[in-house]
Design a protein around this motif. Structure first.
Motif, mmCIF file in Angstrom:
data_model
loop_
_atom_site.group_PDB
_atom_site.id
_atom_site.type_symbol
_atom_site.label_atom_id
_atom_site.label_comp_id
_atom_site.label_asym_id
_atom_site.label_seq_id
_atom_site.Cartn_x
_atom_site.Cartn_y
_atom_site.Cartn_z
ATOM 1 N N GLU A 92 58.627 72.854 65.463
ATOM 2 C CA GLU A 92 58.005 71.533 65.379
ATOM 3 C C GLU A 92 58.433 70.698 66.580
ATOM 4 N N ILE A 93 57.473 70.034 67.195
ATOM 5 C CA ILE A 93 57.776 69.251 68.391
ATOM 6 C C ILE A 93 56.856 68.038 68.453
ATOM 7 N N GLY A 94 57.396 66.935 68.921
ATOM 8 C CA GLY A 94 56.610 65.732 69.162
ATOM 9 C C GLY A 94 56.786 65.328 70.612
ATOM 10 N N ILE A 95 55.721 64.841 71.215
ATOM 11 C CA ILE A 95 55.757 64.421 72.612
ATOM 12 C C ILE A 95 55.202 63.004 72.688
ATOM 13 N N HIS A 96 55.985 62.094 73.254
ATOM 14 C CA HIS A 96 55.564 60.694 73.367
ATOM 15 C C HIS A 96 55.616 60.288 74.833
ATOM 16 N N PHE A 97 54.438 60.073 75.429
ATOM 17 C CA PHE A 97 54.360 59.599 76.805
ATOM 18 C C PHE A 97 54.386 58.078 76.800
ATOM 19 N N PHE A 98 55.123 57.500 77.715
ATOM 20 C CA PHE A 98 55.218 56.054 77.813
ATOM 21 C C PHE A 98 54.169 55.506 78.758
ATOM 22 N N LYS A 99 53.587 54.387 78.396
ATOM 23 C CA LYS A 99 52.690 53.674 79.297
ATOM 24 C C LYS A 99 53.571 52.823 80.199
ATOM 25 N N GLY A 100 53.453 52.987 81.474
ATOM 26 C CA GLY A 100 54.308 52.258 82.406
ATOM 27 C C GLY A 100 55.598 53.013 82.661
ATOM 28 N N ARG A 101 56.462 52.419 83.413
ATOM 29 C CA ARG A 101 57.727 53.037 83.817
ATOM 30 C C ARG A 101 58.883 52.379 83.083
ATOM 31 N N LEU A 102 59.854 53.181 82.686
ATOM 32 C CA LEU A 102 61.036 52.668 82.007
ATOM 33 C C LEU A 102 62.002 52.064 83.018
ATOM 34 N N LYS A 103 62.806 51.137 82.541
ATOM 35 C CA LYS A 103 63.856 50.547 83.371
ATOM 36 C C LYS A 103 65.193 51.013 82.819
ATOM 37 N N PHE A 104 65.957 51.670 83.654
ATOM 38 C CA PHE A 104 67.255 52.192 83.250
ATOM 39 C C PHE A 104 68.338 51.168 83.543
#
Length: 144
Positions: A92-104
Protein backbone atom coordinates in the motif's frame (compact mmCIF):
# COMPACT_ATOMS: atom_id res chain seq x y z
CA UNK A 1 10.46 19.08 16.11
CA UNK A 2 9.75 19.49 12.40
CA UNK A 3 6.37 20.37 10.95
CA UNK A 4 5.49 16.98 9.47
CA UNK A 5 6.39 15.14 12.67
CA UNK A 6 4.11 17.53 14.55
CA UNK A 7 1.33 16.82 12.06
CA UNK A 8 1.86 13.08 12.46
CA UNK A 9 1.60 13.45 16.23
CA UNK A 10 -1.62 15.42 15.83
CA UNK A 11 -3.04 12.38 14.00
CA UNK A 12 -2.20 10.11 16.91
CA UNK A 13 1.11 8.87 15.53
CA UNK A 14 3.07 9.46 18.69
CA UNK A 15 6.67 8.52 19.32
CA UNK A 16 7.63 8.88 15.64
CA UNK A 17 11.05 7.49 14.74
CA UNK A 18 13.31 9.69 12.60
CA UNK A 19 16.21 7.74 11.05
CA UNK A 20 17.64 11.02 9.67
CA UNK A 21 18.35 13.16 12.73
CA UNK A 22 20.77 16.07 12.52
CA UNK A 23 23.54 13.83 13.86
CA UNK A 24 26.39 12.89 11.50
CA UNK A 25 27.21 9.83 13.66
CA UNK A 26 23.76 8.31 13.08
CA UNK A 27 23.37 6.12 9.97
CA UNK A 28 19.68 5.47 9.41
CA UNK A 29 20.41 3.41 6.32
CA UNK A 30 22.46 0.87 8.26
CA UNK A 31 20.33 0.60 11.41
CA UNK A 32 17.27 -1.54 11.98
CA UNK A 33 14.16 0.59 12.26
CA UNK A 34 11.68 -0.15 15.07
CA UNK A 35 8.65 -2.13 13.97
CA UNK A 36 6.27 -0.66 16.53
CA UNK A 37 6.54 3.07 15.73
CA UNK A 38 5.60 5.23 12.74
CA UNK A 39 8.61 6.37 10.74
CA UNK A 40 9.23 9.82 9.26
CA UNK A 41 12.09 10.08 6.76
CA UNK A 42 13.36 13.45 5.54
CA UNK A 43 16.71 12.26 4.16
CA UNK A 44 19.69 14.34 3.14
CA UNK A 45 19.20 15.30 -0.50
CA UNK A 46 22.76 14.36 -1.42
CA UNK A 47 23.09 13.18 -5.01
CA UNK A 48 22.87 9.39 -5.16
CA UNK A 49 21.62 9.00 -1.57
CA UNK A 50 17.90 9.54 -2.16
CA UNK A 51 17.73 6.27 -4.09
CA UNK A 52 19.20 4.44 -1.09
CA UNK A 53 16.61 5.99 1.25
CA UNK A 54 13.76 5.05 -1.11
CA UNK A 55 15.04 1.47 -1.24
CA UNK A 56 15.33 1.35 2.57
CA UNK A 57 11.78 2.68 3.02
CA UNK A 58 10.38 0.21 0.51
CA UNK A 59 12.25 -2.67 2.18
CA UNK A 60 11.14 -1.65 5.69
CA UNK A 61 7.54 -1.28 4.50
CA UNK A 62 7.56 -4.83 3.17
CA UNK A 63 9.11 -6.14 6.41
CA UNK A 64 6.46 -4.46 8.58
CA UNK A 65 3.30 -3.84 6.50
CA UNK A 66 1.38 -2.56 9.54
CA UNK A 67 3.80 0.32 10.26
CA UNK A 68 3.36 3.67 8.44
CA UNK A 69 6.42 5.25 6.84
CA UNK A 70 6.27 8.83 5.55
CA UNK A 71 9.06 9.92 3.19
CA UNK A 72 9.65 13.52 2.05
CA UNK A 73 11.84 13.80 -1.06
CA UNK A 74 12.25 15.94 -4.17
CA UNK A 75 9.65 15.04 -6.79
CA UNK A 76 12.07 13.69 -9.36
CA UNK A 77 9.58 11.33 -10.96
CA UNK A 78 11.80 10.59 -13.95
CA UNK A 79 14.43 8.74 -11.90
CA UNK A 80 14.96 5.00 -11.84
CA UNK A 81 14.55 4.90 -8.04
CA UNK A 82 11.18 6.68 -8.21
CA UNK A 83 9.86 4.06 -10.62
CA UNK A 84 11.50 1.03 -8.98
CA UNK A 85 10.94 1.85 -5.30
CA UNK A 86 7.78 3.99 -5.35
CA UNK A 87 5.64 3.50 -8.47
CA UNK A 88 6.35 -0.24 -8.50
CA UNK A 89 6.21 -0.80 -4.72
CA UNK A 90 4.11 -3.92 -4.16
CA UNK A 91 2.44 -2.77 -0.93
CA UNK A 92 0.00 0.00 0.00
CA UNK A 93 1.36 3.40 -0.96
CA UNK A 94 0.13 6.98 -1.09
CA UNK A 95 1.73 9.77 -3.10
CA UNK A 96 1.02 13.44 -2.38
CA UNK A 97 2.46 16.06 -4.73
CA UNK A 98 2.63 19.59 -3.38
CA UNK A 99 1.44 22.59 -5.33
CA UNK A 100 4.27 25.10 -5.18
CA UNK A 101 7.62 24.74 -3.47
CA UNK A 102 8.20 23.96 0.19
CA UNK A 103 10.27 26.21 2.43
CA UNK A 104 12.76 24.39 4.61
CA UNK A 105 13.80 25.73 8.02
CA UNK A 106 16.99 27.76 8.05
CA UNK A 107 16.50 29.01 4.48
CA UNK A 108 14.98 32.31 3.41
CA UNK A 109 13.77 31.08 0.03
CA UNK A 110 11.64 28.15 -1.01
CA UNK A 111 13.26 25.02 -2.38
CA UNK A 112 14.45 25.10 -5.99
CA UNK A 113 12.69 21.78 -6.66
CA UNK A 114 9.19 20.34 -6.24
CA UNK A 115 8.57 17.99 -3.31
CA UNK A 116 6.52 14.86 -2.81
CA UNK A 117 5.33 13.07 0.31
CA UNK A 118 5.33 9.28 -0.04
CA UNK A 119 3.37 7.15 2.39
CA UNK A 120 4.34 3.49 2.58
CA UNK A 121 1.64 1.34 4.24
CA UNK A 122 -0.65 4.37 4.10
CA UNK A 123 -3.61 4.78 1.80
CA UNK A 124 -3.84 7.91 -0.32
CA UNK A 125 -6.85 9.24 1.61
CA UNK A 126 -4.86 9.27 4.84
CA UNK A 127 -1.91 10.94 3.15
CA UNK A 128 -4.12 13.66 1.66
CA UNK A 129 -5.05 14.78 5.18
CA UNK A 130 -1.63 16.44 5.38
CA UNK A 131 -2.50 20.08 4.68
CA UNK A 132 -0.17 21.33 1.93
CA UNK A 133 -1.05 24.99 2.54
CA UNK A 134 0.03 24.69 6.17
CA UNK A 135 3.23 22.94 5.08
CA UNK A 136 4.14 25.77 2.70
CA UNK A 137 3.59 28.41 5.36
CA UNK A 138 5.85 26.82 7.99
CA UNK A 139 9.43 25.57 7.66
CA UNK A 140 9.71 21.81 7.24
CA UNK A 141 12.65 21.43 9.60
CA UNK A 142 12.99 23.94 12.41
CA UNK A 143 16.57 24.78 13.32
CA UNK A 144 15.82 25.73 16.94
Amino acid sequence: MDTITAMMAARGWLDVFDPCPNDPKSDGLAMDWPDDRPIYVNPPYTRGKIALWCAKCSHEARLHPHRPIVLLIPAYTDTVYFHDQIFNHDGEIGIHFFKGRLKFGGYERSASFPSVLIGFNINIGMLDTFDPVWLREKPIRDQS
